[in-house]
Motif scaffolding. Structure first.
Motif, mmCIF file in Angstrom:
data_model
loop_
_atom_site.group_PDB
_atom_site.id
_atom_site.type_symbol
_atom_site.label_atom_id
_atom_site.label_comp_id
_atom_site.label_asym_id
_atom_site.label_seq_id
_atom_site.Cartn_x
_atom_site.Cartn_y
_atom_site.Cartn_z
ATOM 1 N N LEU A 1 2.223 -3.333 -20.501
ATOM 2 C CA LEU A 1 1.382 -4.273 -19.728
ATOM 3 C C LEU A 1 0.143 -3.584 -19.175
ATOM 4 O O LEU A 1 -1.030 -4.149 -19.251
ATOM 5 N N PHE A 2 0.169 -2.345 -18.720
ATOM 6 C CA PHE A 2 -1.077 -1.496 -18.327
ATOM 7 C C PHE A 2 -2.093 -1.522 -19.533
ATOM 8 O O PHE A 2 -3.378 -1.822 -19.382
ATOM 9 N N SER A 3 -1.696 -1.053 -20.659
ATOM 10 C CA SER A 3 -2.323 -1.048 -21.826
ATOM 11 C C SER A 3 -3.116 -2.539 -22.208
ATOM 12 O O SER A 3 -4.239 -2.607 -22.542
ATOM 13 N N LEU A 4 -1.994 -3.556 -22.165
ATOM 14 C CA LEU A 4 -2.743 -4.944 -22.268
ATOM 15 C C LEU A 4 -3.585 -5.144 -21.531
ATOM 16 O O LEU A 4 -4.572 -6.053 -22.102
ATOM 17 N N VAL A 5 -3.880 -4.863 -20.189
ATOM 18 C CA VAL A 5 -4.836 -5.419 -19.384
ATOM 19 C C VAL A 5 -6.025 -4.366 -19.241
ATOM 20 O O VAL A 5 -7.026 -4.356 -18.253
ATOM 21 N N GLY A 6 -5.727 -3.534 -20.052
ATOM 22 C CA GLY A 6 -7.167 -2.386 -19.939
ATOM 23 C C GLY A 6 -6.928 -1.233 -19.110
ATOM 24 O O GLY A 6 -8.148 -0.722 -18.453
ATOM 25 N N LEU A 7 -5.689 -0.900 -18.659
ATOM 26 C CA LEU A 7 -5.366 0.312 -17.478
ATOM 27 C C LEU A 7 -4.826 1.332 -18.254
ATOM 28 O O LEU A 7 -4.000 1.104 -19.240
ATOM 29 N N ASP A 8 -5.283 2.547 -18.235
ATOM 30 C CA ASP A 8 -4.583 3.763 -18.519
ATOM 31 C C ASP A 8 -2.932 3.688 -18.044
ATOM 32 O O ASP A 8 -2.884 3.786 -16.617
ATOM 33 N N PRO A 9 -2.212 3.606 -18.908
ATOM 34 C CA PRO A 9 -0.424 3.874 -18.370
ATOM 35 C C PRO A 9 -0.282 4.837 -17.400
ATOM 36 O O PRO A 9 0.668 4.853 -16.442
ATOM 37 N N LYS A 10 -0.838 5.933 -17.293
ATOM 38 C CA LYS A 10 -0.925 7.210 -16.410
ATOM 39 C C LYS A 10 -1.046 6.559 -14.708
ATOM 40 O O LYS A 10 -0.528 7.147 -13.945
ATOM 41 N N LEU A 11 -1.876 5.464 -14.824
ATOM 42 C CA LEU A 11 -2.255 5.187 -13.332
ATOM 43 C C LEU A 11 -1.271 4.377 -12.675
ATOM 44 O O LEU A 11 -1.209 4.093 -11.471
ATOM 45 N N MET A 12 -0.046 4.204 -13.627
ATOM 46 C CA MET A 12 1.112 3.452 -12.920
ATOM 47 C C MET A 12 1.874 4.421 -11.736
ATOM 48 O O MET A 12 2.490 3.778 -10.961
ATOM 49 N N ASP A 13 1.596 5.386 -11.703
ATOM 50 C CA ASP A 13 2.261 6.230 -10.657
ATOM 51 C C ASP A 13 1.209 6.483 -9.306
ATOM 52 O O ASP A 13 1.431 7.555 -8.801
ATOM 53 N N GLN A 14 -0.041 5.832 -9.370
ATOM 54 C CA GLN A 14 -0.721 6.181 -8.233
ATOM 55 C C GLN A 14 -0.661 4.848 -7.487
ATOM 56 O O GLN A 14 0.101 4.000 -7.678
ATOM 57 N N TYR A 15 -1.092 5.018 -6.099
ATOM 58 C CA TYR A 15 -1.021 4.085 -5.054
ATOM 59 C C TYR A 15 -2.341 3.038 -5.218
ATOM 60 O O TYR A 15 -3.158 3.201 -5.710
ATOM 61 N N PRO B 1 0.882 -1.285 -0.010
ATOM 62 C CA PRO B 1 0.087 0.069 -0.003
ATOM 63 C C PRO B 1 0.869 1.450 0.003
ATOM 64 O O PRO B 1 0.005 2.396 -0.328
ATOM 65 N N VAL B 2 2.144 1.359 0.462
ATOM 66 C CA VAL B 2 3.151 2.471 0.371
ATOM 67 C C VAL B 2 3.823 2.581 -0.497
ATOM 68 O O VAL B 2 4.555 3.620 -0.731
ATOM 69 N N TYR B 3 3.638 1.818 -1.816
ATOM 70 C CA TYR B 3 4.384 1.969 -2.939
ATOM 71 C C TYR B 3 3.430 2.103 -4.351
ATOM 72 O O TYR B 3 2.484 1.453 -4.259
ATOM 73 N N LYS B 4 4.186 2.968 -5.091
ATOM 74 C CA LYS B 4 3.232 3.436 -6.387
ATOM 75 C C LYS B 4 2.989 1.922 -7.139
ATOM 76 O O LYS B 4 4.015 0.932 -7.068
ATOM 77 N N VAL B 5 1.926 1.744 -7.818
ATOM 78 C CA VAL B 5 1.675 0.392 -8.313
ATOM 79 C C VAL B 5 2.661 -0.024 -9.477
ATOM 80 O O VAL B 5 3.319 -1.102 -9.480
ATOM 81 N N GLY B 6 3.001 1.211 -10.373
ATOM 82 C CA GLY B 6 4.031 0.980 -11.441
ATOM 83 C C GLY B 6 5.430 0.532 -10.912
ATOM 84 O O GLY B 6 6.163 -0.477 -11.263
ATOM 85 N N TYR C 1 -6.889 2.991 -6.697
ATOM 86 C CA TYR C 1 -7.722 1.978 -7.523
ATOM 87 C C TYR C 1 -8.924 1.391 -7.075
ATOM 88 O O TYR C 1 -8.954 1.331 -5.993
ATOM 89 N N SER C 2 -9.755 0.955 -7.979
ATOM 90 C CA SER C 2 -10.956 0.465 -7.629
ATOM 91 C C SER C 2 -10.701 -1.108 -7.609
ATOM 92 O O SER C 2 -9.581 -1.501 -7.960
ATOM 93 N N GLY C 3 -11.690 -2.043 -7.100
ATOM 94 C CA GLY C 3 -11.021 -3.479 -7.056
ATOM 95 C C GLY C 3 -10.829 -4.028 -8.208
ATOM 96 O O GLY C 3 -9.873 -4.752 -8.541
ATOM 97 N N GLY C 4 -11.612 -3.720 -9.347
ATOM 98 C CA GLY C 4 -11.479 -4.154 -10.659
ATOM 99 C C GLY C 4 -9.912 -3.680 -10.985
ATOM 100 O O GLY C 4 -9.321 -4.525 -11.927
ATOM 101 N N MET C 5 -9.771 -2.303 -10.969
ATOM 102 C CA MET C 5 -8.281 -1.778 -11.469
ATOM 103 C C MET C 5 -7.133 -2.522 -10.753
ATOM 104 O O MET C 5 -6.272 -2.762 -11.399
ATOM 105 N N ARG C 6 -7.274 -2.881 -9.183
ATOM 106 C CA ARG C 6 -6.225 -3.571 -8.787
ATOM 107 C C ARG C 6 -6.060 -4.807 -9.053
ATOM 108 O O ARG C 6 -4.756 -5.407 -9.137
#
Length: 324
Positions: free
Chosen positions: A137-151, A106-111, A155-160
């Motif tokens: 990878l984010f694009s491959l699984v349907g996530l916006d690559p910009k989200l890689m710098d978020q914690y 929880p204390v590290y960015k996902v990316g 994210y929602s449950g589906g995004m996680r």
């Protein structure tokens, strides 16, 4: 003959507890072909996840592999030392864990967490290349690559769950073990994720072991199905064969307890009793205390896990096919 990437032979694993030794995985046999999906289904506590962590040797301190082999392209994973196993984990076999939030720090960015996995298994990759890989990878699984710098908490449950799938794909594994990856998600998100997982498997040519207690989900994602009960495999066959010709009474009971939305309506039935205590499991066939067809031999002797024709394996002294 189909080339097998993974073979489990006589795999046995126990947990040691204050109450006694738990026979969590007992003499389990199965194989997974290259590009194939194998589903493991059964009630909670039947040993499905214990099989998965035994393959990867991600065992808690109170667990021990008591016997058997797990061959990955002919190499016995049980015989490897810890340093050699680290190269297998994520590099050859990765895992999508059931609780996505618990799988992410929880204390590290996902990316950054995915980049850490890349740095560990692909040390020659530069920081720039690692970030580009995560974006891909984010694009491959349907996530916006910009989200890689978020914690993770952003994210929602589906995004996680998608992020955990991206992490599992990061090092291009040959085999992914998906342990109930859509648990706790609503049915629409669950369906979308299942379709994405199947599309990714086909696109990347990976093999998969999919674990679930939901036989409908297993039917959707698996080419072959293994039905587990009380630490043992009760039945193993092609998915269509399992549904059209179940042999083991437990398999039939699982399917009879699930509602069908197509075809004629039928009355649902419930399996009597509860799964046994694996500290002191029943003698003979472990299903015999709940089986409507149990005979004396079922109590006295464990049935052989044998081929009933066409690669349809089952462990039952009195198979359903013998009763017509």
């Amino acid at each position: 003959m189909e080339e097998k990437i993974l073979r489990a032979e006589d795999l046995t694993m126990h947990y040691t507890t204050r109450a006694g030794e738990v026979s969590a995985v007992d003499n389990v046999y199965f194989s997974v072909g290259k590009g194939e999906s194998l589903g493991l289904v059964g009630e909670s506590g039947c040993g499905k996840t214990s099989v998965a962590i035994s393959i990867l040797r991600l065992l808690p301190e109170n667990a021990e592999i008591k016997g058997g082999h797990v061959f990955l392209d002919g190499t016995d994973l049980i015989s490897l030392d810890e340093e050699e196993m680290r190269k297998v984990r994520w590099g050859r076999i990765s895992m999508i864990f059931q609780a996505a939030m618990n799988a992410l720090n929880p204390v590290y960015k996902v990316g950054d967490q995915i980049i850490e996995a890349l740095e560990t298994h692909m040390p020659s990759m530069s920081v720039k290349e690692s970030r580009e890989r995560v974006e891909e990878l984010f694009s491959l699984v349907g996530l916006d690559p910009k989200l890689m710098d978020q914690y993770p908490h952003e994210y929602s449950g589906g995004m996680r769950q998608r992020a955990v799938i991206a992490m599992a794909l990061s090092c291009n594994p040959d085999l992914i073990i998906a342990d109930e990856p859509t648990t706790a998600l609503d049915v629409i998100v669950q369906d979308n994720l299942l379709r994405e997982i199947m599309a990714l498997q086909e696109q990347l040519g990976m093999s998969m072991i999919y674990i679930s207690h939901d036989i409908a989900v297993i039917a959707e994602v698996s080419e072959r199905i293994g039905v587990m009960y009380a630490g043992r495999l009760a039945e193993l066959a092609d998915a269509a064969e399992i549904f059209h010709r179940p042999i083991h009474p437990y398999t039939f009971g699982l399917m009879s307890a699930f509602p069908s939305i197509v075809g004629p309506k039928r009355e649902l039935t419930m399996l009597p009793g509860e799964p046994p205590d694996l500290i002191d499991p029943p003698t003979g066939c472990r299903f015999h205390p709940r089986c409507l067809y149990s005979k004396e031999i079922c109590v006295e002797q464990a049935p052989e896990f044998k081929d009933h024709g066409g690669g349809h394996f089952a462990a039952c002294w009195y198979p359903l096919e013998a009763r017509g």
